[in-house]
Design a protein around this motif. Structure first.
Motif, PDB file in Angstrom:
ATOM      1  N   GLY A 196       0.792  -1.226   0.000  1.00  0.00           N
ATOM      2  CA  GLY A 196       0.000   0.000   0.000  1.00  0.00           C
ATOM      3  C   GLY A 196       0.820   1.269   0.000  1.00  0.00           C
ATOM      4  N   PHE A 197       2.132   1.150  -0.179  1.00  0.00           N
ATOM      5  CA  PHE A 197       3.023   2.314  -0.176  1.00  0.00           C
ATOM      6  C   PHE A 197       2.527   3.392  -1.137  1.00  0.00           C
ATOM      7  CE2 PHE A 197       6.528   4.463  -2.399  1.00  0.00           C
ATOM      8  CZ  PHE A 197       7.160   5.103  -1.339  1.00  0.00           C
ATOM      9  N   ALA A 198       2.650   4.655  -0.702  1.00  0.00           N
ATOM     10  CA  ALA A 198       2.305   5.796  -1.547  1.00  0.00           C
ATOM     11  C   ALA A 198       3.348   6.878  -1.372  1.00  0.00           C
ATOM     12  CB  ALA A 198       0.921   6.336  -1.202  1.00  0.00           C
ATOM     13  N   THR A 199       3.558   7.644  -2.421  1.00  0.00           N
ATOM     14  CA  THR A 199       4.500   8.753  -2.363  1.00  0.00           C
ATOM     15  C   THR A 199       3.890   9.985  -3.001  1.00  0.00           C
ATOM     16  OG1 THR A 199       6.743   9.498  -2.934  1.00  0.00           O
ATOM     17  CG2 THR A 199       5.633   8.069  -4.524  1.00  0.00           C
ATOM     18  N   VAL A 200       4.280  11.142  -2.484  1.00  0.00           N
ATOM     19  CA  VAL A 200       3.751  12.411  -2.984  1.00  0.00           C
ATOM     20  C   VAL A 200       4.876  13.438  -3.005  1.00  0.00           C
ATOM     21  CG1 VAL A 200       2.977  13.105  -0.669  1.00  0.00           C
ATOM     22  CG2 VAL A 200       1.968  14.175  -2.679  1.00  0.00           C
ATOM     23  N   ALA A 201       4.964  14.179  -4.105  1.00  0.00           N
ATOM     24  CA  ALA A 201       5.896  15.296  -4.216  1.00  0.00           C
ATOM     25  C   ALA A 201       5.088  16.585  -4.188  1.00  0.00           C
ATOM     26  CB  ALA A 201       6.706  15.206  -5.505  1.00  0.00           C
ATOM     27  N   LEU A 202       5.506  17.534  -3.381  1.00  0.00           N
ATOM     28  CA  LEU A 202       4.757  18.770  -3.198  1.00  0.00           C
ATOM     29  C   LEU A 202       5.115  19.774  -4.282  1.00  0.00           C
ATOM     30  CD1 LEU A 202       5.000  19.086   0.683  1.00  0.00           C
ATOM     31  CD2 LEU A 202       3.538  17.625  -0.722  1.00  0.00           C
ATOM     32  N   THR A 203       4.094  20.441  -4.822  1.00  0.00           N
ATOM     33  CA  THR A 203       4.304  21.370  -5.926  1.00  0.00           C
ATOM     34  C   THR A 203       3.337  22.538  -5.815  1.00  0.00           C
ATOM     35  OG1 THR A 203       4.560  21.519  -8.336  1.00  0.00           O
ATOM     36  CG2 THR A 203       2.730  20.191  -7.514  1.00  0.00           C
ATOM     37  N   TYR A 204       3.389  23.420  -6.808  1.00  0.00           N
ATOM     38  CA  TYR A 204       2.549  24.624  -6.795  1.00  0.00           C
ATOM     39  C   TYR A 204       2.234  25.004  -8.234  1.00  0.00           C
ATOM     40  CZ  TYR A 204       1.080  29.465  -5.836  1.00  0.00           C
ATOM     41  OH  TYR A 204       0.371  30.650  -5.753  1.00  0.00           O
ATOM     42  N   ILE A 205       1.017  25.469  -8.462  1.00  0.00           N
ATOM     43  CA  ILE A 205       0.640  25.981  -9.776  1.00  0.00           C
ATOM     44  C   ILE A 205       0.497  27.491  -9.725  1.00  0.00           C
ATOM     45  CG2 ILE A 205      -1.203  26.043 -11.507  1.00  0.00           C
ATOM     46  CD1 ILE A 205      -1.668  23.093 -11.005  1.00  0.00           C
ATOM     47  N   GLY A 206      -0.403  27.969  -8.879  1.00  0.00           N
ATOM     48  CA  GLY A 206      -0.545  29.395  -8.671  1.00  0.00           C
ATOM     49  C   GLY A 206      -1.381  30.107  -9.712  1.00  0.00           C
ATOM     50  N   SER A 207      -1.421  31.412  -9.557  1.00  0.00           N
ATOM     51  CA  SER A 207      -2.277  32.286 -10.345  1.00  0.00           C
ATOM     52  C   SER A 207      -1.631  32.677 -11.663  1.00  0.00           C
ATOM     53  CB  SER A 207      -2.567  33.545  -9.520  1.00  0.00           C
ATOM     54  OG  SER A 207      -3.178  34.542 -10.282  1.00  0.00           O
ATOM     55  N   GLU A 208      -2.461  33.111 -12.608  1.00  0.00           N
ATOM     56  CA  GLU A 208      -1.941  33.668 -13.859  1.00  0.00           C
ATOM     57  C   GLU A 208      -1.131  34.939 -13.589  1.00  0.00           C
ATOM     58  OE1 GLU A 208      -5.628  36.510 -15.285  1.00  0.00           O
ATOM     59  OE2 GLU A 208      -5.506  34.492 -16.107  1.00  0.00           O
TER      60      GLU A 208
ATOM     61  N   THR B 215       1.133  35.329 -11.319  1.00  0.00           N
ATOM     62  CA  THR B 215       2.520  34.936 -11.058  1.00  0.00           C
ATOM     63  C   THR B 215       3.053  33.981 -12.123  1.00  0.00           C
ATOM     64  OG1 THR B 215       1.771  33.109  -9.642  1.00  0.00           O
ATOM     65  CG2 THR B 215       2.235  35.227  -8.567  1.00  0.00           C
ATOM     66  N   GLY B 216       2.228  33.690 -13.119  1.00  0.00           N
ATOM     67  CA  GLY B 216       2.584  32.708 -14.138  1.00  0.00           C
ATOM     68  C   GLY B 216       3.890  32.967 -14.877  1.00  0.00           C
ATOM     69  N   PRO B 217       4.148  34.209 -15.338  1.00  0.00           N
ATOM     70  CA  PRO B 217       5.366  34.434 -16.135  1.00  0.00           C
ATOM     71  C   PRO B 217       6.661  34.060 -15.424  1.00  0.00           C
ATOM     72  CG  PRO B 217       3.848  36.262 -16.410  1.00  0.00           C
ATOM     73  CD  PRO B 217       3.268  35.383 -15.333  1.00  0.00           C
ATOM     74  N   ILE B 218       6.718  34.237 -14.105  1.00  0.00           N
ATOM     75  CA  ILE B 218       7.933  33.895 -13.381  1.00  0.00           C
ATOM     76  C   ILE B 218       7.853  32.507 -12.779  1.00  0.00           C
ATOM     77  CG2 ILE B 218       7.125  34.946 -11.230  1.00  0.00           C
ATOM     78  CD1 ILE B 218      10.771  34.692 -12.482  1.00  0.00           C
ATOM     79  N   TYR B 219       6.636  31.985 -12.605  1.00  0.00           N
ATOM     80  CA  TYR B 219       6.523  30.699 -11.945  1.00  0.00           C
ATOM     81  C   TYR B 219       6.112  29.597 -12.916  1.00  0.00           C
ATOM     82  CZ  TYR B 219       6.355  27.547  -8.017  1.00  0.00           C
ATOM     83  OH  TYR B 219       6.634  26.518  -7.153  1.00  0.00           O
ATOM     84  N   ARG B 220       4.843  29.380 -13.116  1.00  0.00           N
ATOM     85  CA  ARG B 220       4.403  28.202 -13.859  1.00  0.00           C
ATOM     86  C   ARG B 220       4.824  28.230 -15.317  1.00  0.00           C
ATOM     87  NH1 ARG B 220       3.184  23.159 -11.889  1.00  0.00           N
ATOM     88  NH2 ARG B 220       2.510  21.981 -13.697  1.00  0.00           N
ATOM     89  N   GLN B 221       4.918  29.420 -15.915  1.00  0.00           N
ATOM     90  CA  GLN B 221       5.316  29.515 -17.321  1.00  0.00           C
ATOM     91  C   GLN B 221       6.807  29.787 -17.482  1.00  0.00           C
ATOM     92  OE1 GLN B 221       2.584  32.655 -18.326  1.00  0.00           O
ATOM     93  NE2 GLN B 221       0.984  31.426 -17.356  1.00  0.00           N
ATOM     94  N   GLY B 222       7.520  29.858 -16.372  1.00  0.00           N
ATOM     95  CA  GLY B 222       8.947  30.130 -16.420  1.00  0.00           C
ATOM     96  C   GLY B 222       9.782  28.873 -16.237  1.00  0.00           C
ATOM     97  N   SER B 223      11.055  29.071 -15.932  1.00  0.00           N
ATOM     98  CA  SER B 223      11.969  27.938 -15.790  1.00  0.00           C
ATOM     99  C   SER B 223      11.560  27.028 -14.632  1.00  0.00           C
ATOM    100  CB  SER B 223      13.404  28.442 -15.592  1.00  0.00           C
ATOM    101  OG  SER B 223      13.473  29.367 -14.512  1.00  0.00           O
ATOM    102  N   ILE B 224      11.023  27.621 -13.546  1.00  0.00           N
ATOM    103  CA  ILE B 224      10.556  26.792 -12.438  1.00  0.00           C
ATOM    104  C   ILE B 224       9.392  25.919 -12.896  1.00  0.00           C
ATOM    105  CG2 ILE B 224       9.566  26.799 -10.116  1.00  0.00           C
ATOM    106  CD1 ILE B 224      10.952  29.410  -9.593  1.00  0.00           C
ATOM    107  N   GLY B 225       8.520  26.496 -13.724  1.00  0.00           N
ATOM    108  CA  GLY B 225       7.384  25.727 -14.230  1.00  0.00           C
ATOM    109  C   GLY B 225       7.814  24.519 -15.037  1.00  0.00           C
ATOM    110  N   ALA B 226       8.908  24.660 -15.790  1.00  0.00           N
ATOM    111  CA  ALA B 226       9.422  23.513 -16.546  1.00  0.00           C
ATOM    112  C   ALA B 226       9.829  22.390 -15.597  1.00  0.00           C
ATOM    113  CB  ALA B 226      10.608  23.952 -17.400  1.00  0.00           C
ATOM    114  N   ALA B 227      10.424  22.774 -14.460  1.00  0.00           N
ATOM    115  CA  ALA B 227      10.809  21.767 -13.471  1.00  0.00           C
ATOM    116  C   ALA B 227       9.583  21.121 -12.837  1.00  0.00           C
ATOM    117  CB  ALA B 227      11.687  22.410 -12.398  1.00  0.00           C
ATOM    118  N   LYS B 228       8.562  21.936 -12.562  1.00  0.00           N
ATOM    119  CA  LYS B 228       7.341  21.390 -11.975  1.00  0.00           C
ATOM    120  C   LYS B 228       6.636  20.453 -12.952  1.00  0.00           C
ATOM    121  CE  LYS B 228       7.882  23.572  -8.124  1.00  0.00           C
ATOM    122  NZ  LYS B 228       8.311  22.828  -6.928  1.00  0.00           N
ATOM    123  N   ALA B 229       6.669  20.778 -14.242  1.00  0.00           N
ATOM    124  CA  ALA B 229       6.083  19.890 -15.248  1.00  0.00           C
ATOM    125  C   ALA B 229       6.817  18.554 -15.272  1.00  0.00           C
ATOM    126  CB  ALA B 229       6.125  20.552 -16.628  1.00  0.00           C
ATOM    127  N   HIS B 230       8.135  18.596 -15.110  1.00  0.00           N
ATOM    128  CA  HIS B 230       8.926  17.357 -15.057  1.00  0.00           C
ATOM    129  C   HIS B 230       8.575  16.550 -13.814  1.00  0.00           C
ATOM    130  CE1 HIS B 230      12.497  14.790 -14.398  1.00  0.00           C
ATOM    131  NE2 HIS B 230      12.577  14.779 -15.726  1.00  0.00           N
TER     132      HIS B 230
END
Length: 392
Positions: free
Chosen positions: A220-232, A234-249
């Motif tokens: 029954g083992f489970a694992t979770v990695a914590l992440t963030y999407i956020g608002s449009e 903050t999108g240019p610096i976060y989800r649509q930026g280099s950090i966002g590429a890492a979060k997509a990975h």
């Protein structure tokens, strides 16, 4: 005895010293906010990145609500002649003391989570003390990573992708809130790739591989990695930026692990004031506006972490989106909340900044990260700074 009078001295959102008594009391506040459950058995958890932010909240929520045993890993600096230890050092000591009082077997390891030697040592500890783990929570926020298998050092970048961006941002001048405009450069392909290496899912998957190879995953083992999407906003610096590429990975890694038969999820947490988030341009202003809109309805990391544990343990059903991500951020991204924050974002000026955004609250929350502004602490009295790391 090495008592010192500790004051908040630093630049911007970074402080040179942390307050041990404040950090200890803050952990006490967090444990007191969690309502305990009585599980059929106490789960064994491995929390990677357990000393700050959402990793700390997940550790405390797991201990206080479900009585987890296990191991927490973080990478903190000890006190020196000139400086206190890092805040995470003192928070870890307080968390370990709480676990001991609660009768839990929770070990704290101070080491580089990216290193293969750390994985081997921690898995030896898990095998010796517990025989296996039920949950792995991955919450690593690091500026760089050394790949132990190649010796290559990767550096993360806070940059835009495609075209330059500009964002409003919050700063402080001697405690006075200042509205700034920050330019965000375009990341090169190499910078994007390095950010993915630091903040993506490769190391998370290596932890799972190491546990699996050693046959240390319980049924029954489970694992979770914590992440963030956020608002449009903050999108240019976060989800649509280099950090966002890492979060997509990171999210793709969860899908890859699932395809292998592992119960693996990413948990999309809501906005919060953390040492990692406060360094990102635009996030401070956004979170200040969000708190002004929501007030006490803004969910804290400890509240969200309780919800995460409830879902992981089956106390409540998993709240998954169409991409299989656990969503703990619906309160933040609801249309009415985002519309209200957007209106404030567009209207904010230097003249109305303190009225439109909750800048005093944000400034206090940043200070609390280092053990300052915590109720019940006498900051005019010296405090013991030479606090030992918990025995593991």
């Amino acid at each position: 005895m090495t008592e010192r009078l500790i004051k908040p001295v630093g630049r911007g959102f970074l402080f040179l010293d942390s307050h041990p008594a404040g950090c200890e009391r803050l952990v006490g506040e967090l444990t007191g906010q969690v309502e305990a459950r009585t599980p059929d058995k106490n789960p064994v958890a491995l929390v990677i990145g357990s000393s700050s932010g959402y990793g700390l909240a997940a550790t405390i929520a797991g201990l206080a609500r479900y009585g987890i045993d296990g191991v927490g890993i973080s990478f903190e600096k000890a006190p020196t002649v000139r400086r206190t230890a890092t805040a995470g050092w003192y928070r870890t000591a307080a968390t370990a003391a709480y676990a001991e009082r609660a009768g839990r077997s929770f070990h704290c390891v101070n080491a580089d989570a990216f290193a293969d030697t750390t994985k081997a040592d921690v898995l030896d500890l898990v095998e010796r003390e517990f025989g296996g783990v039920d949950y792995l929570v991955y919450s690593v926020a690091a500026p760089r990573r050394v790949d132990p298998r190649t010796g290559t050092t990767y550096q993360s970048a806070l940059k835009a992708i495609g075209e330059p961006a500009r964002t409003k941002s919050l700063g402080y001048d001697d405690g006075r809130p200042v509205l700034q405009e920050v330019g965000i450069e375009v990341a090169t392909d190499e910078e994007i790739a390095e950010t993915v290496q630091v903040m993506g899912g490769e190391d998370w998957e290596r932890w799972i591989d190491a546990l699996t190879d050693r046959k240390l995953v319980n049924d029954g083992f489970a694992t979770v990695a914590l992440t963030y999407i956020g608002s449009e906003l903050t999108g240019p610096i976060y989800r649509q930026g280099s950090i966002g590429a890492a979060k997509a990975h990171l999210e793709q890694t969860a899908r890859d692990l699932t395809a292998r038969g592992v119960r693996a999820y990413t948990s999309v947490n809501g906005a919060a004031v953390t040492q990692a988030s406060s360094a990102i341009p635009g996030i401070g202003l956004y979170v200040s506006l969000l708190h002004k809109v929501l007030g006490e309805a803004m969910q804290t990391p400890i509240q969200q972490s309780v919800a995460l544990w409830d879902q992981l343990t089956g106390e409540r059903p998993l709240d998954l989106d169409d991409e299989g991500r656990v969503r703990l951020d619906r309160w933040e991204l609801s249309d009415d909340v985002q519309q209200a924050v957007r209106e404030q974002w567009n209207a904010v000026t230097q003249d109305n900044l303190a009225a439109v955004a909750d800048t005093e609250w944000f400034h206090s929350e940043v200070r609390r990260l280092y053990g300052f502004d915590v109720a019940g602490v006498d900051y005019d009295q010296p405090t013991e700074v030479d606090v030992a790391w918990p025995k593991s």
